[in-house]
Design a protein around this motif. Structure first.
Motif, short mmCIF file in Angstrom:
data_model
loop_
_atom_site.label_atom_id
_atom_site.label_comp_id
_atom_site.label_asym_id
_atom_site.label_seq_id
_atom_site.Cartn_x
_atom_site.Cartn_y
_atom_site.Cartn_z
N LEU A 57 46.14 44.47 88.04
CA LEU A 57 45.91 43.82 86.76
C LEU A 57 46.47 42.39 86.77
CD1 LEU A 57 44.71 44.09 83.96
CD2 LEU A 57 46.86 45.09 83.19
N VAL A 58 47.59 42.20 87.46
CA VAL A 58 48.15 40.85 87.59
C VAL A 58 47.16 39.97 88.36
CG1 VAL A 58 50.04 39.49 88.56
CG2 VAL A 58 50.53 41.67 87.45
N ARG A 59 46.60 40.50 89.44
CA ARG A 59 45.60 39.75 90.20
C ARG A 59 44.36 39.45 89.35
NH1 ARG A 59 46.92 43.72 94.01
NH2 ARG A 59 48.44 42.93 95.49
N ARG A 60 43.97 40.37 88.49
CA ARG A 60 42.82 40.15 87.61
C ARG A 60 43.11 39.02 86.62
NH1 ARG A 60 40.71 45.00 84.06
NH2 ARG A 60 40.31 45.82 86.12
N TYR A 61 44.33 38.99 86.07
CA TYR A 61 44.70 37.90 85.17
C TYR A 61 44.61 36.55 85.87
CZ TYR A 61 46.45 41.11 81.56
OH TYR A 61 46.56 42.06 80.57
N VAL A 62 45.00 36.51 87.15
CA VAL A 62 44.91 35.26 87.91
C VAL A 62 43.45 34.90 88.12
CG1 VAL A 62 45.40 34.17 90.14
CG2 VAL A 62 47.14 35.57 89.03
N ALA A 63 42.63 35.87 88.48
CA ALA A 63 41.20 35.61 88.71
C ALA A 63 40.50 35.12 87.44
CB ALA A 63 40.52 36.87 89.23
N LEU A 64 40.93 35.61 86.29
CA LEU A 64 40.33 35.19 85.02
C LEU A 64 40.89 33.87 84.52
CD1 LEU A 64 40.28 38.65 83.20
CD2 LEU A 64 38.31 37.36 84.06
N GLY A 65 41.94 33.36 85.17
CA GLY A 65 42.54 32.09 84.77
C GLY A 65 43.50 32.20 83.61
N LEU A 66 43.98 33.41 83.32
CA LEU A 66 44.91 33.60 82.21
C LEU A 66 46.35 33.34 82.61
CD1 LEU A 66 43.35 36.87 80.75
CD2 LEU A 66 43.00 34.52 79.97
N VAL A 67 46.65 33.46 83.91
CA VAL A 67 48.00 33.23 84.44
C VAL A 67 47.87 32.29 85.64
CG1 VAL A 67 50.05 34.31 85.43
CG2 VAL A 67 48.74 35.51 83.69
N ASP A 68 48.74 31.30 85.71
CA ASP A 68 48.71 30.35 86.82
C ASP A 68 49.45 30.91 88.03
OD1 ASP A 68 47.33 28.48 85.33
OD2 ASP A 68 49.17 27.57 84.55
N ALA A 69 48.86 30.71 89.20
CA ALA A 69 49.48 31.11 90.45
C ALA A 69 49.01 30.16 91.54
CB ALA A 69 49.10 32.55 90.80
N ASP A 70 49.73 30.16 92.64
CA ASP A 70 49.40 29.33 93.78
C ASP A 70 49.22 30.22 94.99
OD1 ASP A 70 48.91 26.91 95.06
OD2 ASP A 70 50.99 26.71 95.68
N ARG A 71 48.34 29.86 95.89
CA ARG A 71 48.13 30.61 97.13
C ARG A 71 48.73 29.84 98.29
NH1 ARG A 71 44.93 35.04 96.81
NH2 ARG A 71 43.56 35.14 95.01
N ASP A 72 49.43 30.56 99.17
CA ASP A 72 49.95 29.91 100.36
C ASP A 72 48.91 29.96 101.46
OD1 ASP A 72 50.01 32.53 101.21
OD2 ASP A 72 52.17 32.63 101.51
N ALA A 73 49.27 29.52 102.66
CA ALA A 73 48.33 29.45 103.77
C ALA A 73 47.84 30.84 104.17
CB ALA A 73 48.98 28.77 104.97
#
Length: 135
Positions: A57-73
């Motif tokens: 669900l946390v990953r879904r929130y990121v995919a929907l743009g509701l929570v900001d996250a950064d991806r590393d290499a």
């Protein structure tokens, strides 16, 4: 000047990923260590545990743009320390107002815009109250 980069060993495993020690060697940098800390310090598991949600669900929130996250290499998600409170805000809006995820995104954008406008208004009011001194 030669720069060697290595990971420092702070106390926690999460801190070891976030903090990096840079050892700079050269005449102008005699064995100087500079510690850099990334603002993105929480993993998906950390955010899920702090917010009480499953990691999917946390990953879904990121995919929907509701929570900001950064991806590393490596493609792993990293979150700022305020991510659990942002997730709690999304949940409150969804449960309290019976909104779908698209509507929650719009409401979050509007709330952020209102906050920025109120801050700007307070600044202009404060500047108008201050007396101008000419010297």
């Amino acid at each position: 000047m030669t720069t060697h980069r290595r990971t420092s060993a702070p106390t926690g495993a999460r801190s070891a990923r976030a903090a990096r020690a840079v050892r700079q060697v050269g005449p102008e940098y005699p064995l100087t260590r500079v510690y850099r800390t990334s603002p993105y310090q929480l993993t998906v598991a950390d955010v899920a545990a702090r917010s009480g949600l499953p990691p999917d669900l946390v990953r879904r929130y990121v995919a929907l743009g509701l929570v900001d996250a950064d991806r590393d290499a490596g493609g792993r998600l990293w979150f700022r320390a305020g991510a659990p409170s942002a997730i709690a805000r999304v949940q409150r809006l969804r449960a309290g107002l019976c909104l779908n995820y698209a509507a929650v995104g719009v409401v979050l954008d509007l709330l952020d815009r209102i906050d920025r406008l109120e801050t700007a208004l307070r600044r202009t009011e404060r500047a108008a109250k201050e007396p101008t001194t000419w010297t």
